[in-house]
Scaffold this motif. Structure first.
Motif, PDB file in Angstrom:
ATOM      1  N   ALA A   1       0.871  -1.181   0.000  1.00 44.44           N
ATOM      2  CA  ALA A   1       0.000   0.000   0.000  1.00 44.44           C
ATOM      3  C   ALA A   1       0.904   1.224   0.000  1.00 44.44           C
ATOM      4  O   ALA A   1       1.610   1.480   0.971  1.00 44.44           O
ATOM      5  N   PHE A   2       0.913   1.934  -1.112  1.00 44.60           N
ATOM      6  CA  PHE A   2       1.691   3.169  -1.199  1.00 44.60           C
ATOM      7  C   PHE A   2       0.918   4.283  -0.504  1.00 44.60           C
ATOM      8  O   PHE A   2      -0.209   4.598  -0.888  1.00 44.60           O
ATOM      9  N   GLN A   3       1.502   4.843   0.531  1.00 47.46           N
ATOM     10  CA  GLN A   3       0.872   5.953   1.251  1.00 47.46           C
ATOM     11  C   GLN A   3       1.058   7.241   0.455  1.00 47.46           C
ATOM     12  O   GLN A   3       2.149   7.502  -0.049  1.00 47.46           O
ATOM     13  N   TRP A   4       0.023   8.027   0.357  1.00 49.51           N
ATOM     14  CA  TRP A   4       0.123   9.291  -0.355  1.00 49.51           C
ATOM     15  C   TRP A   4       0.882  10.307   0.476  1.00 49.51           C
ATOM     16  O   TRP A   4       0.815  10.304   1.706  1.00 49.51           O
ATOM     17  N   ALA A   5       1.597  11.197  -0.201  1.00 46.52           N
ATOM     18  CA  ALA A   5       2.329  12.272   0.460  1.00 46.52           C
ATOM     19  C   ALA A   5       2.337  13.488  -0.454  1.00 46.52           C
ATOM     20  O   ALA A   5       2.226  13.361  -1.672  1.00 46.52           O
ATOM     21  N   ASP A   6       2.494  14.669   0.140  1.00 48.30           N
ATOM     22  CA  ASP A   6       2.589  15.880  -0.675  1.00 48.30           C
ATOM     23  C   ASP A   6       4.034  16.034  -1.167  1.00 48.30           C
ATOM     24  O   ASP A   6       4.889  15.177  -0.919  1.00 48.30           O
ATOM     25  N   GLU A   7       4.318  17.133  -1.868  1.00 42.69           N
ATOM     26  CA  GLU A   7       5.644  17.349  -2.442  1.00 42.69           C
ATOM     27  C   GLU A   7       6.756  17.377  -1.401  1.00 42.69           C
ATOM     28  O   GLU A   7       7.897  17.033  -1.684  1.00 42.69           O
TER      29      GLU A   7
ATOM     30  N   MET B   1      -0.453  12.216   3.532  1.00 44.07           N
ATOM     31  CA  MET B   1      -1.813  12.673   3.283  1.00 44.07           C
ATOM     32  C   MET B   1      -2.736  11.465   3.414  1.00 44.07           C
ATOM     33  O   MET B   1      -2.280  10.330   3.372  1.00 44.07           O
ATOM     34  N   LYS B   2      -4.034  11.711   3.552  1.00 43.20           N
ATOM     35  CA  LYS B   2      -4.993  10.611   3.594  1.00 43.20           C
ATOM     36  C   LYS B   2      -5.092   9.995   2.204  1.00 43.20           C
ATOM     37  O   LYS B   2      -5.266  10.701   1.221  1.00 43.20           O
ATOM     38  N   GLY B   3      -4.971   8.695   2.146  1.00 43.38           N
ATOM     39  CA  GLY B   3      -5.125   7.980   0.890  1.00 43.38           C
ATOM     40  C   GLY B   3      -3.985   7.022   0.631  1.00 43.38           C
ATOM     41  O   GLY B   3      -2.860   7.243   1.078  1.00 43.38           O
ATOM     42  N   ILE B   4      -4.311   5.940  -0.061  1.00 43.05           N
ATOM     43  CA  ILE B   4      -3.322   4.944  -0.433  1.00 43.05           C
ATOM     44  C   ILE B   4      -3.606   4.463  -1.848  1.00 43.05           C
ATOM     45  O   ILE B   4      -4.721   4.604  -2.351  1.00 43.05           O
ATOM     46  N   THR B   5      -2.597   3.911  -2.476  1.00 42.43           N
ATOM     47  CA  THR B   5      -2.752   3.218  -3.741  1.00 42.43           C
ATOM     48  C   THR B   5      -2.198   1.816  -3.533  1.00 42.43           C
ATOM     49  O   THR B   5      -1.056   1.657  -3.101  1.00 42.43           O
TER      50      THR B   5
ATOM     51  N   GLU C   1     -12.488  -2.055 -11.722  1.00 43.00           N
ATOM     52  CA  GLU C   1     -13.005  -2.013 -10.349  1.00 43.00           C
ATOM     53  C   GLU C   1     -13.195  -0.559  -9.942  1.00 43.00           C
ATOM     54  O   GLU C   1     -12.304   0.264 -10.137  1.00 43.00           O
ATOM     55  N   LEU C   2     -14.358  -0.254  -9.385  1.00 48.01           N
ATOM     56  CA  LEU C   2     -14.674   1.083  -8.898  1.00 48.01           C
ATOM     57  C   LEU C   2     -14.776   0.997  -7.371  1.00 48.01           C
ATOM     58  O   LEU C   2     -15.439   0.117  -6.842  1.00 48.01           O
ATOM     59  N   TRP C   3     -14.091   1.909  -6.692  1.00 45.70           N
ATOM     60  CA  TRP C   3     -13.963   1.834  -5.246  1.00 45.70           C
ATOM     61  C   TRP C   3     -14.317   3.163  -4.605  1.00 45.70           C
ATOM     62  O   TRP C   3     -13.735   4.196  -4.915  1.00 45.70           O
ATOM     63  N   GLN C   4     -15.294   3.138  -3.721  1.00 49.15           N
ATOM     64  CA  GLN C   4     -15.629   4.292  -2.896  1.00 49.15           C
ATOM     65  C   GLN C   4     -15.018   4.041  -1.519  1.00 49.15           C
ATOM     66  O   GLN C   4     -15.506   3.195  -0.767  1.00 49.15           O
ATOM     67  N   PRO C   5     -13.910   4.733  -1.199  1.00 51.80           N
ATOM     68  CA  PRO C   5     -13.247   4.498   0.096  1.00 51.80           C
ATOM     69  C   PRO C   5     -14.168   4.859   1.249  1.00 51.80           C
ATOM     70  O   PRO C   5     -15.103   5.638   1.095  1.00 51.80           O
ATOM     71  N   PRO C   6     -13.883   4.312   2.426  1.00 50.85           N
ATOM     72  CA  PRO C   6     -14.641   4.717   3.615  1.00 50.85           C
ATOM     73  C   PRO C   6     -14.501   6.221   3.828  1.00 50.85           C
ATOM     74  O   PRO C   6     -13.499   6.823   3.437  1.00 50.85           O
ATOM     75  N   HIS C   7     -15.496   6.809   4.455  1.00 49.50           N
ATOM     76  CA  HIS C   7     -15.476   8.250   4.712  1.00 49.50           C
ATOM     77  C   HIS C   7     -14.179   8.654   5.404  1.00 49.50           C
ATOM     78  O   HIS C   7     -13.734   7.998   6.341  1.00 49.50           O
ATOM     79  N   GLY C   8     -13.554   9.722   4.930  1.00 46.25           N
ATOM     80  CA  GLY C   8     -12.348  10.239   5.540  1.00 46.25           C
ATOM     81  C   GLY C   8     -11.047   9.704   4.959  1.00 46.25           C
ATOM     82  O   GLY C   8      -9.973  10.075   5.387  1.00 46.25           O
ATOM     83  N   GLN C   9     -11.167   8.837   3.971  1.00 49.16           N
ATOM     84  CA  GLN C   9      -9.936   8.304   3.355  1.00 49.16           C
ATOM     85  C   GLN C   9      -9.765   8.879   1.980  1.00 49.16           C
ATOM     86  O   GLN C   9     -10.109   8.523   0.990  1.00 49.16           O
TER      87      GLN C   9
END
Length: 128
Positions: A39-45, A50-54, A120-128
């Motif tokens: 799971a790649f964690q998102w980050a800013d520059e 940040m909230k979110g993963i790929t 695949e279409l994914w709606q993450p849980p609220h807040g992610q």
């Protein structure tokens, strides 16, 4: 209505998943976990998380998660409102699979593209 807001994951199949996991870990530094991916964690520059993963994952070529597609890959797209998007796709004549899934990881639905690839279409849980 917004449709796709980002990529939630890349999934592909391999004839020898363990060997491919090892190759990606050794040569590209991907920290492949026991479940077959990372799971790649998102980050800013600046590198601030940040909230979110790929998700990036390799599965066995004889698996059926991509069915009815025969493609060796599947892209997972993040969406804001899965139910509305699936209905819009049905209204537009798209081949939307009837099965949906609601879990602790969010809501999932699937559509087949014109080339026969399962999307695949994914709606993450609220807040992610």
């Amino acid at each position: 209505m917004k449709r796709v807001t980002g990529i939630g994951g890349i999934f592909f199949q391999a004839r020898d998943p363990a060997a491919l996991h090892a190759w990606y870990k050794k040569h590209l530094g991907i920290d492949v976990q026991e479940w077959g991916g990372t799971a790649f964690q998102w980050a800013d520059e600046a590198g601030t998380p940040m909230k979110g993963i790929t998700i990036w994952s390799i599965g066995a070529a004889d698996g059926n998660y991509f069915a009815p597609s025969t493609s060796p890959f599947m892209v997972n797209y993040r969406v804001e409102d899965l139910a509305s998007l699936l209905q819009a796709l049905r209204n537009e004549g798209c081949n939307v699979l009837e099965k949906t899934d609601n879990s602790e990881y969010g809501k999932f639905g699937w559509v087949m593209d014109p080339e026969g690839n399962k999307v695949e279409l994914w709606q993450p849980p609220h807040g992610q």
